[in-house]
Scaffold this active site. Structure first.
Site, PDB file in Angstrom:
ATOM      1  N   HIS A  78     -28.604  59.114  25.269  1.00 32.05           N
ATOM      2  CA  HIS A  78     -29.414  58.330  26.384  1.00 32.05           C
ATOM      3  C   HIS A  78     -28.803  56.990  26.756  1.00 32.05           C
ATOM      4  CE1 HIS A  78     -32.170  61.278  25.094  1.00 32.05           C
ATOM      5  NE2 HIS A  78     -32.597  60.476  23.956  1.00 32.05           N
ATOM      6  N   ASP A 233     -26.282  63.536  18.990  1.00 28.73           N
ATOM      7  CA  ASP A 233     -26.316  63.317  17.606  1.00 28.73           C
ATOM      8  C   ASP A 233     -27.044  64.647  16.886  1.00 28.73           C
ATOM      9  OD1 ASP A 233     -28.647  62.113  18.412  1.00 28.73           O
ATOM     10  OD2 ASP A 233     -28.501  60.337  17.514  1.00 28.73           O
TER      11      ASP A 233
END
Length: 479
Positions: A78, A233
């Site tokens: 993000h 991740d």
């Protein structure tokens, strides 16, 4: 050999694996976060490059890297890394837990096309509202922006010279048509952008580029080393743990908290505030419940009472029924299920008997109840969870795992010692890219032990969870 690099919030980690995916070496370098104002969270991308140099130098000191054939990348999602026409960084990167753009996110989310196309609420932490904040508050910088990259993809640009992203990370921008696995032209246009501002898209195990010769020479790698698309991740961690099929899920107790479940189909439910993203493997997706402060909440409390998080949890003893003290862990807003950037933390029910240990127990309970909210949200979408694996720094606390198993009423598997995080999953993707497929990535780690719910405490935690939810709504009303 294959290398995985994971750009985390607090450190950059590198791991080296062999042909059998056995860990050969690992190294890490710390990173810091700047929080200039409430709700702000930024990093300098130059620090990511310096950390990579440190990690690669350490790995090269431990091993001969001339046998490395593939590199995979993972990183926190993000983040908005804005570059000019010369690929120079224009401002610090606004991170995943930066919530300053809550007004911009709400404005986008009010337009139905955003949820219809992406399958998700437009959360303040996502990339698109951050860039909109820059457009409105820093117009000179926005006007100079020629490329928008996610954090790990800026690292890729430095490594390869290629501006590329992959599906799992791109799905967290609010610009991806998640079902079609492609950028959405209408959503980019709504942000004042075009495809020219976006990186090229690949799947996680595809080749995105090759390591630049100058870097290969400096670190002792051969020429022509491929760099895989990699993954965000959590998707990378899922690959590391073999969580790629329906019914498989993991619980990540890191800085933030994640309940991640794999899916073979695109099945969004945006109103639940569950994240529906592409997985790192083709034609697969995943759903996540996300809480913004997990071990971060415990570390905050440890600083408050001038202690260490590990010593606080070590002193809790056997699991007990929840105390009268409630803790709301919304130190910087919350995602699932509240989608509330303005929510803040609170201790409730303090009395003269409340001591440091009681406070630590309340913090663990509050984060566990936040996970329960995410668990219930995923269940409401029809997501099936047959197996649940715990990873992350918080999983080292046996007390917390017993609490979570009881609160979630689900057994939790603890893998055998090893690294199953983002760097390991990224290395697996690097191996697949280097070999052109045919590599078994989905091998799950062996289970060391299984933590089962404490059935005699279940009702007490159910009652306290109901009070926790009521406290959130009452506090929101009061403030």
């Amino acid at each position: 050999m294959y290398l995985g690099l994971d750009l985390g919030t607090s450190s950059l980690k590198g791991v080296l694996i062999d042909e059998d995916q056995l860990l050969l070496a690992e190294a890490s370098a710390p990173l810091s976060v700047e929080r200039l104002h409430s709700g702000w969270s930024e990093q300098n991308p130059a620090d990511w490059l310096a950390a990579t140099e440190t990690v690669m130098t350490a790995l090269a000191a431990q091993n001969d890297l001339s046998a490395v054939r593939g590199i995979g990348l993972s990183g926190h999602m993000h983040g908005a890394t804005l570059l000019d026409g010369a690929d120079e960084v224009l401002r610090p990167c606004m991170l995943w837990n930066d919530t300053r753009s809550h007004a911009e996110a709400a404005a986008f989310d009010a337009d139905p096309q955003w949820r219809d196309i992406t399958g998700n609420i437009v959360f303040p932490g996502f990339t698109a509202p951050k860039v909109e904040w820059v457009r409105l508050h820093e117009p000179e910088i926005f006007g100079r922006t020629r490329k928008v990259l996610l954090p790990k993809d800026y690292l890729r640009l430095w490594l390869t010279g290629e501006a590329v992203s992959e599906m799992s990370d791109a799905a967290g921008t609010s610009w991806l048509n998640t079902g079609r696995r492609d950028w959405s032209d209408p959503l980019l246009a709504a942000s004042g952008l075009t495809r020219d501002h976006m990186p090229r898209l690949v799947e996680g195990a595809q080749v995105s580029g090759h390591l630049r010769e100058a870097l290969a020479t400096r670190w002792g790698l051969p020429t022509g080393v491929v760099v895989a698309g990699g993954a965000g991740d959590n998707a990378a961690a899922a690959v590391g743990m073999g969580v790629v099929k329906p019914g498989q899920a993991f619980l990540s107790l890191g800085t933030s908290g994640v309940l991640f479940a794999a899916s073979a189909a695109y099945q969004p439910d945006a109103p639940s505030a569950v994240h529906t993203f592409c997985h790192a493997l083709p034609d697969t997706w995943h759903q996540m419940g996300v809480i913004l402060a997990c071990t971060d909440a415990l570390n905050w409390y440890a600083r408050l009472v001038q202690s260490e998080a590990g010593s606080l949890t070590a002193g809790l003893g056997a699991l007990q029924a929840p105390s009268d003290t409630l803790f709301l862990p919304y130190l910087g807003g919350e995602r699932t299920p509240h989608n509330d950037a303005t929510a803040r933390g609170a201790f409730l029910g303090l009395d003269h008997a409340t001591d440091t240990t009681a406070g630590a127990r309340a913090v663990l309970e509050g984060v566990s109840f936040a996970f329960k909210d995410s668990y219930d949200a995923l269940s409401s979408t029809g997501t099936r969870i047959d197996t649940l694996v715990a990873v992350g720094g918080g999983s080292r606390s046996e007390h917390w795992l017993k609490m979570l198993a009881t609160v979630l009423d689900t057994p939790i598997d603890v893998p055998t010692a090893g690294d199953f995080g983002g760097a390991f999953g990224a290395a697996r993707l690097g191996q697949m890219a280097a070999l052109g497929g045919g590599v078994e990535l989905a091998t799950a780690p062996a289970t060391e032990r299984t933590i089962t719910p404490r059935t005699e405490l279940k009702d007490a935690f159910v009652e306290r969870h109901a009070r926790y939810r009521a406290a959130y709504h009452a506090l929101k009303e009061a403030l």
